[in-house]
Design an enzyme around this catalytic site. Structure first.
Site, mmCIF file in Angstrom:
data_model
loop_
_atom_site.group_PDB
_atom_site.id
_atom_site.type_symbol
_atom_site.label_atom_id
_atom_site.label_comp_id
_atom_site.label_asym_id
_atom_site.label_seq_id
_atom_site.Cartn_x
_atom_site.Cartn_y
_atom_site.Cartn_z
ATOM 1 N N ARG A 239 0.860 -1.186 0.000
ATOM 2 C CA ARG A 239 0.000 0.000 0.000
ATOM 3 C C ARG A 239 0.894 1.232 0.000
ATOM 4 O O ARG A 239 2.101 1.146 0.157
ATOM 5 C CB ARG A 239 -1.040 -0.010 1.130
ATOM 6 C CG ARG A 239 -0.714 -0.624 2.451
ATOM 7 C CD ARG A 239 0.310 0.100 3.294
ATOM 8 N NE ARG A 239 0.067 1.517 3.353
ATOM 9 C CZ ARG A 239 0.989 2.420 3.597
ATOM 10 N NH1 ARG A 239 2.252 2.058 3.783
ATOM 11 N NH2 ARG A 239 0.709 3.695 3.641
ATOM 12 N N GLY A 240 0.222 2.410 -0.167
ATOM 13 C CA GLY A 240 0.973 3.646 -0.348
ATOM 14 C C GLY A 240 1.062 3.914 -1.846
ATOM 15 O O GLY A 240 1.376 3.001 -2.628
ATOM 16 N N ARG B 59 -7.077 -0.464 -7.087
ATOM 17 C CA ARG B 59 -7.451 0.624 -6.157
ATOM 18 C C ARG B 59 -7.661 1.895 -6.990
ATOM 19 O O ARG B 59 -6.889 2.147 -7.919
ATOM 20 C CB ARG B 59 -6.361 0.852 -5.091
ATOM 21 C CG ARG B 59 -6.281 -0.292 -4.085
ATOM 22 C CD ARG B 59 -5.413 0.083 -2.895
ATOM 23 N NE ARG B 59 -6.136 0.884 -1.918
ATOM 24 C CZ ARG B 59 -5.556 1.440 -0.848
ATOM 25 N NH1 ARG B 59 -4.269 1.287 -0.626
ATOM 26 N NH2 ARG B 59 -6.263 2.141 0.009
ATOM 27 N N ASP C 130 -2.083 10.972 -2.435
ATOM 28 C CA ASP C 130 -2.437 9.917 -3.394
ATOM 29 C C ASP C 130 -2.760 10.481 -4.768
ATOM 30 O O ASP C 130 -2.693 9.771 -5.779
ATOM 31 C CB ASP C 130 -3.608 9.093 -2.871
ATOM 32 C CG ASP C 130 -3.146 8.199 -1.742
ATOM 33 O OD1 ASP C 130 -3.032 8.684 -0.605
ATOM 34 O OD2 ASP C 130 -2.831 7.025 -2.022
ATOM 35 N N ASN D 140 -5.598 12.416 0.182
ATOM 36 C CA ASN D 140 -4.686 11.618 1.010
ATOM 37 C C ASN D 140 -5.544 10.835 2.008
ATOM 38 O O ASN D 140 -6.776 10.957 2.029
ATOM 39 C CB ASN D 140 -3.661 12.516 1.710
ATOM 40 C CG ASN D 140 -2.553 11.702 2.362
ATOM 41 O OD1 ASN D 140 -1.969 10.832 1.722
ATOM 42 N ND2 ASN D 140 -2.256 11.950 3.617
#
Ligand code: MRU
Length: 352
Positions: free
Chosen positions: A57-58, A100, A244, A254
């Protein structure tokens, strides 16, 4: 930080993504901090699942993982050249892209992989490997540069607050907001780091605290709900977060909770910094209203560490990102430079 004697290895030990030459190994971030274990992905479907279920993730990290997913997908098709391969790889690209929705780095990395195929000849598989490597290498370099640029803005001896995990775990290494914090600590500009726990998935409590510990930095954990109180008491000079997606007007998506930190920061005269690589800038999305905000399973809110904390038979709403309007952002730091008081004109001037 940019001086040759900055010891990157001392301050940056964790690596979440490893390409073995044959498969993709991902540090399973669902199991941290008590279990440090890598899973092995041998197919693009496994990579897409790992992105969707937060094993990796990230924003930058999921872009890099998706690029390696495209390399794995390349094994499933035959084609004489890149253009032929691209046609056959479309279902794989679509599946990876859909894993995502909010972080633009995912679509950005896959677009790079697509572009490489358009120009590649018979060696298109090798071209994909080289591009995935380049995406990761450039991300690490961008983070180190951002760290230097962002840290230079922080007065020596400052205390700062961060949210979610934006470190090596979320990138190819060093991190974005956490890179600025690493560099700031190394330079004596940051004396104390507060980390918000980041409900419901606890990226702050489980990941940021652990990651900083690996590098000899001891952060102070706070409940998300303690942030405004912290600022009211003058305990921090900066809130430093990642992103993001950064829109054409500077609005920034974010992790959920970032927006309320920005409101509290402005109210209390605390500076608000967004640190992200230029791969997170999306000039095609005009403003925050146009961003697709991911909503995850309500069940993520029903329990903590596997123990149910809410009554049975209830409803919950679980948006996992929010948008901070550009008016609340004092500075956006990318590897290309610093944008103070970001707005559309400043963003176009920097990235147009
Ligand atoms: O849901 P996550 O853990 O992928 O969310 C991560 C964040 O919101 C980060 O702040 C962002 O991706 C920047 S990471 C360098």
């Amino acid at each position: 930080m940019t001086s040759p004697d900055f010891d990157f290895d001392r301050y940056d030990r964790v690596r979440p993504i490893r390409w073995t030459g044959d498969a993709l190994e991902l540090l399973d971030q669902r199991r941290l901090p008590f279990d440090v274990a890598y899973i092995t992905c041998g197919s693009y479907e496994a990579v897409a699942d790992a992105i969707a279920n937060l094993t990796v993730r990230g924003a930058p990290a999921i872009g890099i993982a998706a690029a390696w997913g495209a390399v794995l997908a390349a094994r499933t098709v035959d084609a004489p050249d890149g253009r032929g391969a691209l046609e056959r790889l479309e279902p794989a690209f679509a599946r990876l892209n859909a894993a995502r929705p909010t972080a633009v780095n995912l679509a950005w990395a896959l677009a790079r992989m697509r572009r490489v195929l358009l120009d590649a000849g018979a060696d298109w598989r090798e071209a994909l490997v080289r591009e995935a490597e380049a995406i990761a290498t450039e991300d690490l370099a961008a983070n180190r540069r951002m760290g230097a640029l962002g840290a230079a803005l922080i007065e020596p001896g400052s205390h700062v607050l961060t949210h979610c995990n934006t470190g090596s775990l979320a990138t190819a290494g060093f991190g974005t907001a956490l890179g600025v914090i690493r560099a700031g600590v190394a330079q004596g500009r940051i004396d104390k780091v507060y980390a918000g726990e980041t409900r419901p998935w606890l990226q702050g409590a489980r990941l940021t605290v652990w990651e900083l510990q690996q590098d000899g930095i001891t952060p102070t954990l706070i409940a998300d709900a303690a942030a405004a109180h912290l600022m009211q008491h003058g305990a921090v000079k900066w809130v430093i977060v990642g992103a993001d997606r950064i829109c054409a007007n500077g609005d920034t998506a974010n992790k959920i909770g970032t927006y309320q930190l920005a409101i509290a920061a402005r109210h209390h005269g605390v500076k608000f910094m967004v640190a992200a690589p230029s791969s997170t800038v999306d000039l095609e999305t005009p403003d925050g209203q146009a961003i697709h905000i991911e909503e995850r399973e309500p069940t993520e809110l029903f329990s903590l560490g596997g123990v149910r904390t809410a009554a049975d038979m209830i409803e919950a709403w679980n948006p996992v990102f929010d948008v901070t309007p550009h008016e609340l952002i004092d500075v956006i730091v990318t590897e290309k430079g610093i944008i103070e008081r970001p707005d559309e004109a400043a963003m176009r001037a920097a990235f147009g």
